[in-house]
Design a protein around this motif. Structure first.
Motif, PDB file in Angstrom:
ATOM      1  N   SER A 177      45.034  27.064  37.479  1.00  0.00           N
ATOM      2  CA  SER A 177      43.955  27.813  37.353  1.00  0.00           C
ATOM      3  C   SER A 177      43.174  27.552  38.615  1.00  0.00           C
ATOM      4  O   SER A 177      43.218  26.439  39.097  1.00  0.00           O
ATOM      5  CB  SER A 177      43.230  27.442  36.041  1.00  0.00           C
ATOM      6  OG  SER A 177      43.748  27.413  34.981  1.00  0.00           O
ATOM      7  N   SER A 180      37.939  31.413  43.232  1.00  0.00           N
ATOM      8  CA  SER A 180      38.126  32.020  44.437  1.00  0.00           C
ATOM      9  C   SER A 180      36.402  32.677  44.731  1.00  0.00           C
ATOM     10  O   SER A 180      35.859  33.482  44.035  1.00  0.00           O
ATOM     11  CB  SER A 180      39.020  33.060  44.802  1.00  0.00           C
ATOM     12  OG  SER A 180      39.119  33.729  46.056  1.00  0.00           O
ATOM     13  N   GLU A 186      41.469  35.096  47.569  1.00  0.00           N
ATOM     14  CA  GLU A 186      41.983  35.862  46.580  1.00  0.00           C
ATOM     15  C   GLU A 186      43.074  36.787  46.543  1.00  0.00           C
ATOM     16  O   GLU A 186      43.873  36.829  45.648  1.00  0.00           O
ATOM     17  CB  GLU A 186      40.573  36.682  45.961  1.00  0.00           C
ATOM     18  CG  GLU A 186      40.983  37.672  44.846  1.00  0.00           C
ATOM     19  CD  GLU A 186      39.698  38.438  44.447  1.00  0.00           C
ATOM     20  OE1 GLU A 186      39.859  39.484  43.730  1.00  0.00           O
ATOM     21  OE2 GLU A 186      38.477  38.004  44.617  1.00  0.00           O
ATOM     22  N   LEU A 189      45.794  34.402  46.492  1.00  0.00           N
ATOM     23  CA  LEU A 189      46.434  34.186  45.116  1.00  0.00           C
ATOM     24  C   LEU A 189      46.932  35.424  44.172  1.00  0.00           C
ATOM     25  O   LEU A 189      48.070  35.239  43.565  1.00  0.00           O
ATOM     26  CB  LEU A 189      44.945  33.847  44.258  1.00  0.00           C
ATOM     27  CG  LEU A 189      44.163  32.409  44.442  1.00  0.00           C
ATOM     28  CD1 LEU A 189      42.867  32.416  43.882  1.00  0.00           C
ATOM     29  CD2 LEU A 189      45.083  31.612  44.332  1.00  0.00           C
ATOM     30  N   ARG A 190      46.584  36.393  44.454  1.00  0.00           N
ATOM     31  CA  ARG A 190      47.206  37.795  43.838  1.00  0.00           C
ATOM     32  C   ARG A 190      48.685  37.811  44.318  1.00  0.00           C
ATOM     33  O   ARG A 190      49.489  38.187  43.618  1.00  0.00           O
ATOM     34  CB  ARG A 190      46.409  38.867  44.186  1.00  0.00           C
ATOM     35  CG  ARG A 190      45.037  39.058  43.392  1.00  0.00           C
ATOM     36  CD  ARG A 190      44.483  40.240  43.561  1.00  0.00           C
ATOM     37  NE  ARG A 190      43.131  40.412  42.933  1.00  0.00           N
ATOM     38  CZ  ARG A 190      42.829  40.559  41.610  1.00  0.00           C
ATOM     39  NH1 ARG A 190      43.746  40.680  41.024  1.00  0.00           N
ATOM     40  NH2 ARG A 190      41.572  40.427  41.281  1.00  0.00           N
ATOM     41  N   PHE A 194      49.186  34.835  40.743  1.00  0.00           N
ATOM     42  CA  PHE A 194      48.047  34.692  39.779  1.00  0.00           C
ATOM     43  C   PHE A 194      47.306  35.877  39.368  1.00  0.00           C
ATOM     44  O   PHE A 194      47.272  37.083  39.818  1.00  0.00           O
ATOM     45  CB  PHE A 194      46.798  33.747  40.725  1.00  0.00           C
ATOM     46  CG  PHE A 194      47.348  32.741  41.141  1.00  0.00           C
ATOM     47  CD1 PHE A 194      46.668  31.452  40.304  1.00  0.00           C
ATOM     48  CD2 PHE A 194      48.187  32.181  41.934  1.00  0.00           C
ATOM     49  CE1 PHE A 194      46.931  30.156  40.455  1.00  0.00           C
ATOM     50  CE2 PHE A 194      48.318  30.942  42.200  1.00  0.00           C
ATOM     51  CZ  PHE A 194      47.802  30.024  41.666  1.00  0.00           C
ATOM     52  N   LYS A 195      46.971  35.822  38.208  1.00  0.00           N
ATOM     53  CA  LYS A 195      46.269  36.963  37.329  1.00  0.00           C
ATOM     54  C   LYS A 195      44.680  36.397  37.070  1.00  0.00           C
ATOM     55  O   LYS A 195      44.390  35.425  36.708  1.00  0.00           O
ATOM     56  CB  LYS A 195      46.866  37.268  36.009  1.00  0.00           C
ATOM     57  CG  LYS A 195      48.503  37.371  36.238  1.00  0.00           C
ATOM     58  CD  LYS A 195      48.772  38.759  36.853  1.00  0.00           C
ATOM     59  CE  LYS A 195      50.053  39.317  37.248  1.00  0.00           C
ATOM     60  NZ  LYS A 195      50.423  40.355  37.823  1.00  0.00           N
ATOM     61  N   LYS A 196      44.072  37.547  37.120  1.00  0.00           N
ATOM     62  CA  LYS A 196      42.614  37.236  36.986  1.00  0.00           C
ATOM     63  C   LYS A 196      42.181  37.086  35.074  1.00  0.00           C
ATOM     64  O   LYS A 196      42.701  38.185  34.836  1.00  0.00           O
ATOM     65  CB  LYS A 196      41.599  38.390  37.480  1.00  0.00           C
ATOM     66  CG  LYS A 196      40.046  38.136  37.563  1.00  0.00           C
ATOM     67  CD  LYS A 196      39.769  37.027  38.369  1.00  0.00           C
ATOM     68  CE  LYS A 196      38.253  36.840  38.476  1.00  0.00           C
ATOM     69  NZ  LYS A 196      37.456  38.016  39.139  1.00  0.00           N
ATOM     70  N   ASN A 200      38.417  32.755  36.106  1.00  0.00           N
ATOM     71  CA  ASN A 200      39.530  32.404  37.064  1.00  0.00           C
ATOM     72  C   ASN A 200      40.674  33.138  37.362  1.00  0.00           C
ATOM     73  O   ASN A 200      41.021  34.192  36.908  1.00  0.00           O
ATOM     74  CB  ASN A 200      39.911  30.943  35.918  1.00  0.00           C
ATOM     75  CG  ASN A 200      39.049  30.077  35.704  1.00  0.00           C
ATOM     76  OD1 ASN A 200      38.072  29.733  36.893  1.00  0.00           O
ATOM     77  ND2 ASN A 200      38.978  29.303  34.664  1.00  0.00           N
ATOM     78  N   PHE A 201      41.446  32.646  38.184  1.00  0.00           N
ATOM     79  CA  PHE A 201      42.807  33.133  38.562  1.00  0.00           C
ATOM     80  C   PHE A 201      43.806  32.114  38.176  1.00  0.00           C
ATOM     81  O   PHE A 201      43.883  31.058  38.265  1.00  0.00           O
ATOM     82  CB  PHE A 201      43.031  33.345  40.224  1.00  0.00           C
ATOM     83  CG  PHE A 201      42.373  34.615  40.636  1.00  0.00           C
ATOM     84  CD1 PHE A 201      42.890  35.877  40.721  1.00  0.00           C
ATOM     85  CD2 PHE A 201      41.056  34.116  40.982  1.00  0.00           C
ATOM     86  CE1 PHE A 201      42.100  36.641  41.244  1.00  0.00           C
ATOM     87  CE2 PHE A 201      40.240  35.266  41.764  1.00  0.00           C
ATOM     88  CZ  PHE A 201      40.750  36.732  41.592  1.00  0.00           C
ATOM     89  N   LYS A 203      48.120  31.289  37.183  1.00  0.00           N
ATOM     90  CA  LYS A 203      49.344  31.562  37.239  1.00  0.00           C
ATOM     91  C   LYS A 203      50.264  30.636  36.210  1.00  0.00           C
ATOM     92  O   LYS A 203      50.031  29.313  36.259  1.00  0.00           O
ATOM     93  CB  LYS A 203      49.749  31.085  38.779  1.00  0.00           C
ATOM     94  CG  LYS A 203      51.203  31.051  39.089  1.00  0.00           C
ATOM     95  CD  LYS A 203      51.541  30.992  40.576  1.00  0.00           C
ATOM     96  CE  LYS A 203      52.992  30.737  40.740  1.00  0.00           C
ATOM     97  NZ  LYS A 203      53.771  32.413  40.544  1.00  0.00           N
TER      98      LYS A 203
END
Length: 205
Positions: A177, A180, A186, A189-190, A194-196, A200-201, A203
């Motif tokens: 977790s 950002s 951000e 992360l994407r 990573f998913k919002k 949090n983001f 993964k």
């Protein structure tokens, strides 16, 4: 016939891109933008029949392509070192990189500046060269909350992150977790999957 104004705009655009490339912290981005700028400026030089300038730009294009090839094809031999939170080398690395860290992790750079007793700390190296540092707080259910996931400019091609997350998965971590407050972070992360979720983001490994 191309108007004089358009010709000048082409020259200005090429010059601008070459200048902008010098502001890039990533060597790969620097080479790519510099190459595009050189191509445009070489076109401008040919239009105005400034052949020495055009030749110089073509040489720069070749140099950039060669350097890009080496940057993208150099084998990276990563390893991860688990570190003590009070390690002197870690403190020196964080201090030396503080300004750059502040661009992506302002809360850490301005407030914490060092890991806490409960944190896990990993230094990622390419051979003997530090490529990044990861600091996170382990949580319940084999998850970890990111405090710092910093990579030095020379290694910002996502390869450090891929190696690190594979290592964490092999260590039993099931979820990462991260928060950002930076658009560039951000975007990273994407890109790394990573998913919002709420604030949090996340993964899942």
């Amino acid at each position: 016939m191309i108007s004089q104004t358009l010709i000048e705009l082409i020259g200005y655009l090429g010059s601008l891109l070459v200048i902008v490339s010098m502001l890039m912290t990533s060597l790969i981005k620097l080479r790519i933008i510099n190459t595009v700028g050189s191509v445009i400026f070489a076109t401008y030089a040919l239009i105005i029949h400034s052949y020495p300038t055009a030749i110089m730009q073509f040489v720069l294009i070749i140099i950039n392509i060669i350097n890009l090839y080496h940057l993208l094809n150099t084998k990276k031999d990563y390893s991860i070192i688990s570190m003590n939170q009070q390690d002197a080398f870690l403190a020196n690395f964080l201090e030396a990189s503080n300004d750059d860290i502040n661009n992506f992790f302002p809360d850490f750079a301005q407030n914490q500046k060092k890991p806490q007793a409960a944190d896990s700390v990993y230094l990622i190296c390419n051979g003997s060269v530090p490529a990044g540092v990861f600091i996170g707080t382990p949580d319940k259910e084999n998850s970890i909350n990111v405090k710092l996931d910093y990579t030095t400019p020379a290694y910002r091609d996502c390869s450090v992150g891929k190696y690190l997350y594979a290592y964490l998965a092999g260590s039993g971590i099931k979820k990462i977790s991260a928060k950002s407050s930076c658009d560039a972070h951000e975007k990273y992360l994407r890109k790394m999957g990573f998913k919002k979720e709420a604030d949090n983001f996340v993964k899942k490994l």
